[in-house]
Enzyme design. Structure first.
Site, PDB file in Angstrom:
ATOM      1  N   ASP A 248       0.815  -1.217   0.000  1.00  0.00           N
ATOM      2  CA  ASP A 248       0.000   0.000   0.000  1.00  0.00           C
ATOM      3  C   ASP A 248       0.853   1.273   0.000  1.00  0.00           C
ATOM      4  O   ASP A 248       0.523   2.244  -0.669  1.00  0.00           O
ATOM      5  CB  ASP A 248      -0.917  -0.015   1.238  1.00  0.00           C
ATOM      6  CG  ASP A 248      -1.920   1.125   1.236  1.00  0.00           C
ATOM      7  OD1 ASP A 248      -2.500   1.394   0.173  1.00  0.00           O
ATOM      8  OD2 ASP A 248      -2.122   1.752   2.298  1.00  0.00           O
ATOM      9  N   HIS A 253       4.738   4.947  -2.629  1.00  0.00           N
ATOM     10  CA  HIS A 253       5.087   6.260  -2.086  1.00  0.00           C
ATOM     11  C   HIS A 253       6.500   6.303  -1.489  1.00  0.00           C
ATOM     12  O   HIS A 253       7.286   7.194  -1.777  1.00  0.00           O
ATOM     13  CB  HIS A 253       4.092   6.683  -0.988  1.00  0.00           C
ATOM     14  CG  HIS A 253       2.647   6.566  -1.406  1.00  0.00           C
ATOM     15  ND1 HIS A 253       2.227   6.796  -2.686  1.00  0.00           N
ATOM     16  CD2 HIS A 253       1.528   6.254  -0.703  1.00  0.00           C
ATOM     17  CE1 HIS A 253       0.914   6.638  -2.751  1.00  0.00           C
ATOM     18  NE2 HIS A 253       0.471   6.302  -1.560  1.00  0.00           N
TER      19      HIS A 253
HETATM   20  C1  BG6 Z   1      -2.891   5.844  -0.169  1.00  0.00           C
HETATM   21  C2  BG6 Z   1      -3.036   4.588   0.622  1.00  0.00           C
HETATM   22  O1  BG6 Z   1      -2.147   5.602  -1.341  1.00  0.00           O
HETATM   23  O2  BG6 Z   1      -2.232   6.820   0.606  1.00  0.00           O
HETATM   24  C3  BG6 Z   1      -3.763   4.857   1.925  1.00  0.00           C
HETATM   25  O3  BG6 Z   1      -3.745   3.627  -0.131  1.00  0.00           O
HETATM   26  C4  BG6 Z   1      -3.105   5.973   2.686  1.00  0.00           C
HETATM   27  O4  BG6 Z   1      -3.817   3.683   2.730  1.00  0.00           O
HETATM   28  C5  BG6 Z   1      -2.915   7.175   1.794  1.00  0.00           C
HETATM   29  O5  BG6 Z   1      -3.920   6.295   3.794  1.00  0.00           O
HETATM   30  C6  BG6 Z   1      -2.098   8.230   2.485  1.00  0.00           C
HETATM   31  O6  BG6 Z   1      -2.083   9.380   1.705  1.00  0.00           O
HETATM   32  P1  BG6 Z   1      -1.846  10.790   2.369  1.00  0.00           P
HETATM   33  O7  BG6 Z   1      -1.753  11.718   1.212  1.00  0.00           O
HETATM   34  O8  BG6 Z   1      -3.006  11.045   3.266  1.00  0.00           O
HETATM   35  O9  BG6 Z   1      -0.571  10.651   3.134  1.00  0.00           O
END
Ligand code: BG6
Length: 529
Positions: A248, A253
């Protein structure tokens, strides 16, 4: 940063956003609020349409009303001003469609042809797949059936994550997309790349003469990258049970942030040049042998606990989660980038749900000075240099360095220099989706994942996925909700003689002048050295 967004030119070509999953959560929370903000900022092309499509039954009016609620709840603009909203909403329509039925695509094609007529021009068409991955194939097939993929200059497709479930499925998906679209037409989203502070990593590294000479194994001891979340999994068990924290967040990321920290300076901000430099990093990551997974990765799952004083249930009691689920909600990995710049410098990546705070941060830990001329007594409070890049919720950069403590004797003490976006600039930072949507409109793919980037990222984590799949966990849940993860994660990094950094900007958002945690962290000896 990307080649085109270096300019502020407003895209001029008529544009249609066709959102598959137009009745879904992503459209409601992120996409339309972002489009509305772009509209208010006058960044959308003068002629545009948004065509939401999905299974639900909406009248034009009820659809616009639903989107308005989303805009008012989630957009930076807050409550929508009547005139602006009416102007914006006059460009929004909904088409009920079953994506397994070719008729639905014929209706979309007819609608698009009618738009072109009203624009007196052929519009750029952005097909946005805001749907679960099982829908990708039928939708792409349906578009191809109507030849909507054919016009290479005008048709673009945007694919949301998850991009595959593992290396094989990512390859298959790339192959399938490649049968219908050119790589230059495909925009694979990793929304972290649209975050202002993530883009700023390149500005910081390559816009300053100061840091690049020390950005290597000679001066850097190790790097920590943390994406911590307070939230649990909400209503996403269907997806999350199959995904887990490694897929995930780390596969996409966190690896992308690592690439920005570790990449070589690009020759230009041409999209392929930047992406190539990032792929080079992924390709240089040392493969983890199956018998080394235990030394290089840790997993965890939250049990009961409390977040901000509220009791929360264990992961296994979340709706839709198996009572014996072995899905990890916490993952930490150690990676090495095998090249001249980074040989043997560990990159520690960690992420987790139900941690004490929502905070994303990169911490660059520098080595201690090579020779200490000061007497031992002067060094009692001294600490190696550190650069912290705060990605969210606080946005800024912090540099820790040593100074002489005032007083009659020579004693060193760490102090910090800080930069906060909200203090330095009075303008609002755009949401990631604003940046990314605008880049798709402009046809700039720098901030999107190229096919080889997605596949190489899967290759990096594939051995961990394999081992975790074959060896069932016996200790889950192994951390309390509201803690910083399992004890195993502390032991894991302690084996290297290091410890996790307490996120530096924690609580700073309340009041910069009384940034308690940062002060303690920097000023008191013995903490987070
Ligand atoms: C998403 C995930 O890609 O990013 C989620 O699938 C996560 O699980 C989210 O909560 C977090 O994104 P941000 O921008 O809130 O840090």
């Amino acid at each position: 940063m990307s080649a085109a967004n270096l300019s502020t030119a407003i895209p001029s070509k008529a544009t249609v956003f066709v959102i598959f999953g137009g009745d879904g959560d992503l459209t409601w929370r992120k996409l339309v609020p972002a489009l509305y903000s772009l509209f208010l900022d006058r960044r959308l092309p003068p002629q545009f349409k948004i065509l939401g499509t999905g299974r639900k039954d909406f009248s034009e009016e009820s659809y616009r009303q639903r989107l308005r609620e989303g805009v008012e709840r989630f957009s930076a603009a807050g409550k929508a001003d009547e005139k602006n909203w009416t102007d914006f909403a006059s460009n929004v329509s909904f088409l009920q469609a079953d994506f397994s039925d070719p008729q639905g695509f014929a209706a979309i094609a007819a609608e698009l042809a009618a738009y072109d007529e009203s624009f007196s021009a052929k519009a750029v068409r952005l097909f946005y797949l805001a749907v679960p991955p099982v829908m990708f194939k039928p939708i792409v097939g349906g578009l191809a059936g109507e030849k909507l993929n054919r016009d290479r200059g005008h048709a673009r497709i945007v694919v949301e994550k998850p991009f595959g479930h593992d290396l094989d499925s990512a390859r298959q998906l790339n192959r399938f997309l490649g049968e219908h679209f050119l790589e230059s037409q495909i925009y694979r989203i990793d929304h972290y790349l649209g975050k202002e502070t993530v883009q700023n990593i390149m500005a910081f590294r390559f816009g300053n003469a100061l840091f690049e000479p020390i950005w290597n194994r000679r001066y850097i001891d190790h790097v920590q990258i943390t994406v911590a979340e307070e939230e649990g999994i909400g209503h996403r068990s269907g997806y999350y049970e199959r995904a887990g924290a490694l897929r995930d967040i780390i596969q996409n990321h966190l690896l992308q942030i690592l690439c920005l920290i570790a990449m070589e300076p690009p020759i230009s901000f041409d999209s392929d040049e930047v992406r190539q430099k990032k792929v080079d990093v992924l390709r240089a990551i040392r493969p983890i042998a199956p018998d080394q997974v235990g030394q290089n990765a840790v997993r965890g799952q939250y049990g009961a606990g409390s977040i901000r004083g509220e009791r929360v249930v264990p992961y296994r009691s979340e709706p839709g989660v198996a009572p014996d689920s072995s899905t990890e909600t916490f993952a930490a990995v150690r990676l090495f980038v095998d090249n001249w710049r980074w040989q043997d410098v560990p990159f520690y990546l960690r992420t987790g749900k139900r941690l004490p705070a929502r905070i994303s941060e990169v911490c660059i830990h520098f080595r201690a000075v090579p020779h200490q001329a000061f007497p031992g007594a002067a060094l009692a409070d001294s600490r190696p240099n550190r650069i912290v890049m705060a990605i969210q919720p606080e946005e800024g950069i912090l540099l820790r360095f040593e100074v002489k403590h005032p007083g009659p004797s020579m004693a060193l003490a760490p102090v910090m220099m800080q930069f906060y976006y909200r203090e330095a600039f009075k303008t609002r930072s755009p949401e990631a989706y604003e940046t990314l949507l605008l880049d798709v409109v402009r046809g700039d793919s720098t901030l999107f994942m190229r096919s080889d980037q997605t596949e190489t990222a899967w290759e990096v984590i594939a051995p961990i996925l394999e081992v975790w799949k074959s060896v069932r966990t016996t200790d889950f849940p192994n951390y309390h909700a509201g803690s910083w993860g399992p004890e195993a994660a502390d032991i894991f990094i302690a084996r290297d003689g290091r410890s996790w950094t307490l996120p530096t900007f924690l609580q700073c958002s309340e009041d910069l002048a009384t940034c308690r945690v940062a002060r303690e962290f920097f000023e008191q000896p013995g903490q987070g050295a």
